[in-house]
Design a protein around this motif. Structure first.
Motif, short mmCIF file in Angstrom:
data_model
loop_
_atom_site.label_atom_id
_atom_site.label_comp_id
_atom_site.label_asym_id
_atom_site.label_seq_id
_atom_site.Cartn_x
_atom_site.Cartn_y
_atom_site.Cartn_z
N UNK A 45 1.03 -30.30 -29.72
CA UNK A 45 1.66 -31.59 -29.41
C UNK A 45 2.05 -31.75 -27.95
N UNK A 46 2.51 -30.67 -27.31
CA UNK A 46 2.91 -30.79 -25.91
C UNK A 46 1.72 -31.07 -25.00
N UNK A 47 0.60 -30.40 -25.28
CA UNK A 47 -0.58 -30.63 -24.46
C UNK A 47 -1.21 -31.99 -24.76
N UNK A 48 -1.17 -32.38 -26.04
CA UNK A 48 -1.78 -33.66 -26.43
C UNK A 48 -0.95 -34.85 -25.94
N UNK A 49 0.38 -34.73 -25.97
CA UNK A 49 1.24 -35.87 -25.63
C UNK A 49 1.73 -35.85 -24.19
N UNK A 50 1.78 -34.64 -23.59
CA UNK A 50 2.37 -34.54 -22.26
C UNK A 50 1.49 -33.79 -21.27
N UNK A 51 0.27 -33.41 -21.67
CA UNK A 51 -0.62 -32.63 -20.80
C UNK A 51 0.05 -31.34 -20.31
N UNK A 52 1.04 -30.88 -21.07
CA UNK A 52 1.76 -29.65 -20.74
C UNK A 52 1.08 -28.49 -21.47
N UNK A 53 0.30 -27.69 -20.74
CA UNK A 53 -0.50 -26.63 -21.36
C UNK A 53 0.18 -25.26 -21.30
N UNK A 54 1.38 -25.20 -20.73
CA UNK A 54 2.04 -23.90 -20.59
C UNK A 54 3.46 -23.89 -21.16
N UNK A 55 3.85 -24.93 -21.82
CA UNK A 55 5.17 -24.96 -22.44
C UNK A 55 6.30 -24.87 -21.44
N UNK A 56 6.10 -25.37 -20.22
CA UNK A 56 7.13 -25.28 -19.19
C UNK A 56 8.19 -26.36 -19.42
N UNK A 57 9.45 -25.92 -19.49
CA UNK A 57 10.55 -26.84 -19.72
C UNK A 57 10.96 -27.52 -18.41
#
Length: 296
Positions: free
Chosen positions: A128-140
């Motif tokens: 979900x993070x990569x799909x919705x936010x292009x966040x591929x590393x789980x960086x907060x």
């Protein structure tokens, strides 16, 4: 004589009355023997045991089927837990390997580590993070982040995660994240091709809370032989130790592994040996481990 006759008649009547049967009258009731079977635990136990064994048999069957299904899939669990096909992971590697290699050249982070973390944290781009936010590393977000964000429950409820316009921004920010924080400084004292020490160092520096994070990362790197990209950047020869290696380079090229011959490669890619030699300007049938061949 009359008296004798009368006496005989009386005696006869008396004898007849004494020999006749009379009904018996009971004053108490007898207890009849119960005909109902006695309940025991034996039959019930057998029944339960049979059901349990049947359930176990079913579960074993399901586990076996799952195991068979997993030959072409992998479960990725870090920020999210997803099940993806090997094909999808290979496509993901193909899409981002050049970015990872470029970041290795510029920032000194092994490409294998970058790709391994991206696969693990993003579920190969399906989480979900990569799909919705292009966040591929789980960086907060952290206090210094002023960009877009998204709320997602990870270690705590509704935590703030960084959001990017494009996945490449996430890869660049990952490199900056590691190079700009003092707690990761010891990582850059390690050899660039020592992915195992890098994986353990990331956990020690606090990148992830999962105690198995290094093992998961190392397993992914070795499963897909991501360390070959480190060798490419460092200009070192890389020889696969995995006889079941999956060719994850682009579909027009193939890297020779142990046991390959021109014949086996030609059959695999449906090309004649003559065409294969012509495409690669080969003068004989000899191949070298790690040699890249044009196959399409």
């Amino acid at each position: 004589m009359k008296y004798n006759k009368a006496l005989l008649i009386f005696l006869a009547v008396f004898l007849v009355s004494c020999s006749s049967s009379k009904p018996i009258v009971r004053t108490t009731k007898s207890n009849p023997v119960s005909k109902r079977p006695v309940a025991t635990n034996t039959s019930k136990t057998k029944t339960v045991a049979t059901r349990v064994n049947s359930a176990n048999s079913t579960n074993n069957s399901k586990e076996q089927n799952t195991s068979n299904d997993n030959t072409s899939t992998v479960v990725l669990e870090a920020t999210t837990s997803v099940k993806v096909t090997t094909k999808l992971v290979l496509e993901y590697i193909e899409s981002y390997k050049e970015i990872a290699k470029d970041n290795m050249v510029k920032n000194g982070i092994p490409a294998s580590i970058t790709l391994g973390q991206a696969i693990l944290e993003s579920g190969a781009g399906t989480g979900p993070l990569s799909a919705q936010a292009n966040n591929h590393f789980g960086i907060k977000c952290h206090k210094e982040w002023n960009g877009p964000s998204i709320r997602y429950t990870d270690d705590e409820e509704n935590e703030c995660f960084r959001k990017y316009n494009d996945p490449s921004e996430s890869f660049r920010d990952h490199s900056y994240f590691l190079t700009s924080r003092p707690r990761y400084s010891d990582l850059f004292k390690l050899n660039k091709d020592d992915y195992k020490s890098w994986a353990k160092g990331l956990k020690a520096a606090g990148y992830a809370t999962d105690p198995k994070y290094p093992d998961k990362l190392i397993s992914l790197i070795e499963r897909y032989e991501l360390q070959r990209f480190d060798a490419e950047v460092l200009g070192k020869n890389y020889v696969s130790n995995n006889n079941t290696q999956v060719a994850f380079q682009d579909s027009s090229k193939y890297t020779v592994v142990k046991g390959d011959t021109l014949y086996s490669i030609s059959k695999r890619f449906n090309i004649t040996i003559e065409d294969l030699k012509k495409k690669n300007k080969l003068t004989d049938n000899n191949l070298s481990l790690g040699q890249t061949l044009q196959v399409n």
